[in-house]
Design a protein around this motif. Sequence first.
Motif, short mmCIF file in Angstrom:
data_model
loop_
_atom_site.label_atom_id
_atom_site.label_comp_id
_atom_site.label_asym_id
_atom_site.label_seq_id
_atom_site.Cartn_x
_atom_site.Cartn_y
_atom_site.Cartn_z
N MET A 1 0.83 -1.19 0.00
CA MET A 1 0.00 0.00 0.00
C MET A 1 0.88 1.26 0.00
O MET A 1 0.60 2.21 -0.71
CB MET A 1 -0.92 0.00 1.22
CG MET A 1 -1.92 1.13 1.19
SD MET A 1 -3.12 1.08 2.53
CE MET A 1 -2.21 1.87 3.81
N LEU A 2 1.95 1.24 0.77
CA LEU A 2 2.86 2.38 0.83
C LEU A 2 3.45 2.66 -0.55
O LEU A 2 3.47 3.80 -1.01
CB LEU A 2 3.97 2.10 1.84
CG LEU A 2 4.97 3.21 2.10
CD1 LEU A 2 4.30 4.30 2.94
CD2 LEU A 2 6.18 2.68 2.81
N ARG B 1 3.32 10.91 3.89
CA ARG B 1 3.91 11.47 2.68
C ARG B 1 4.89 12.59 3.03
O ARG B 1 5.94 12.71 2.41
CB ARG B 1 2.85 11.99 1.72
CG ARG B 1 3.52 12.46 0.42
CD ARG B 1 2.62 12.61 -0.74
NE ARG B 1 2.05 11.34 -1.13
CZ ARG B 1 1.03 11.23 -1.97
NH1 ARG B 1 0.48 12.30 -2.48
NH2 ARG B 1 0.55 10.06 -2.29
N ARG C 1 -10.91 16.64 1.44
CA ARG C 1 -11.52 15.39 1.93
C ARG C 1 -12.49 15.65 3.07
O ARG C 1 -13.37 14.84 3.33
CB ARG C 1 -10.44 14.41 2.36
CG ARG C 1 -9.78 13.68 1.21
CD ARG C 1 -8.94 12.51 1.68
NE ARG C 1 -7.85 12.89 2.55
CZ ARG C 1 -6.64 13.26 2.12
NH1 ARG C 1 -6.38 13.28 0.85
NH2 ARG C 1 -5.70 13.59 2.99
N ASP D 1 2.28 1.68 -3.54
CA ASP D 1 1.22 2.07 -4.48
C ASP D 1 0.80 3.52 -4.29
O ASP D 1 0.59 4.24 -5.26
CB ASP D 1 -0.01 1.17 -4.32
CG ASP D 1 0.24 -0.25 -4.80
OD1 ASP D 1 1.20 -0.46 -5.58
OD2 ASP D 1 -0.52 -1.15 -4.40
N ASP D 2 0.69 3.96 -3.05
CA ASP D 2 0.18 5.30 -2.76
C ASP D 2 1.21 6.41 -2.94
O ASP D 2 0.85 7.55 -3.22
CB ASP D 2 -0.35 5.37 -1.32
CG ASP D 2 -1.61 4.56 -1.12
OD1 ASP D 2 -2.20 4.13 -2.13
OD2 ASP D 2 -2.00 4.35 0.04
N HIS D 3 2.50 6.09 -2.77
CA HIS D 3 3.48 7.17 -2.67
C HIS D 3 4.59 7.16 -3.72
O HIS D 3 5.31 8.16 -3.84
CB HIS D 3 4.10 7.18 -1.27
CG HIS D 3 3.09 7.36 -0.18
ND1 HIS D 3 2.47 8.56 0.08
CD2 HIS D 3 2.57 6.47 0.70
CE1 HIS D 3 1.63 8.41 1.07
NE2 HIS D 3 1.67 7.15 1.47
N SER E 1 1.91 13.35 8.69
CA SER E 1 1.71 12.84 7.36
C SER E 1 2.82 11.86 6.97
O SER E 1 4.00 12.18 7.08
CB SER E 1 1.69 14.01 6.36
OG SER E 1 1.86 13.57 5.06
#
Length: 165
Positions: A1-2, A50, A102, A4-6, A48
Motif C-alpha cells: 500500500m505504501l 507522505r 476530503r 502504491d500510494d506514494h 503525514s
Amino acid sequence: MLVDDHTKPLLAYVERMLRDRHMAEDIVQETLIRAWRHSERLCTHEGSIRGWLLTVARNLAIDRIRSACFRHESPGAEHQGVLQSDHADTVLASVDAAALLRQLSREHREVLVHTYLNDKTVQETARILGVPAGTVKSRQHYALRQLRRRIHAGAAAGPPDRAAA
C-alpha cells in the motif's frame, strides 16, 4: 500500500530536483526501504506519512548531489551539479489542500474539483453534475466558506509540527 500510494508522487518530486530519472528511482527506492525499516514509527506517528517520505527523499537527493560535487562529478547529464529549486512547500501545500478537500461533503468537493481543478464553468459543472447552475454556485460558496474557516482555525492553532517527521 505504501509503494502504491506514494511512489509516483515521490518519483516526480525527486526527478524535478535532480533532473535524472534513474537517480530519482534510486532515491525513491532507498526512501521506501527506510520507510519499511521504520514502519512502526510511521504507523504510530500522527503526522503525514507522505511528508515524512518527502523529507527523507529530499535529504537523500541533497546528499547524493553533495557527494557527486565533492568528487567533482556531475550527478546527471542534464543536471550539471546544480540543485533544482525545492518544491517541498508546494508539495506540502497540495497535501494540505487535499486533506481539506476530503473534509468537505461529496457535493461540495465535486463542485470545487470541477470549477477550480478542472477549470469548468458553472454551467458546465451544472450539466456534468445534473443540477441547476444556482445549486453549483451555492455549493461553491458554502464549500469555500467552510475551507476558509478551517484554514483560519488551523492558522490560529499554529503550524503543524512537521519537524517531528
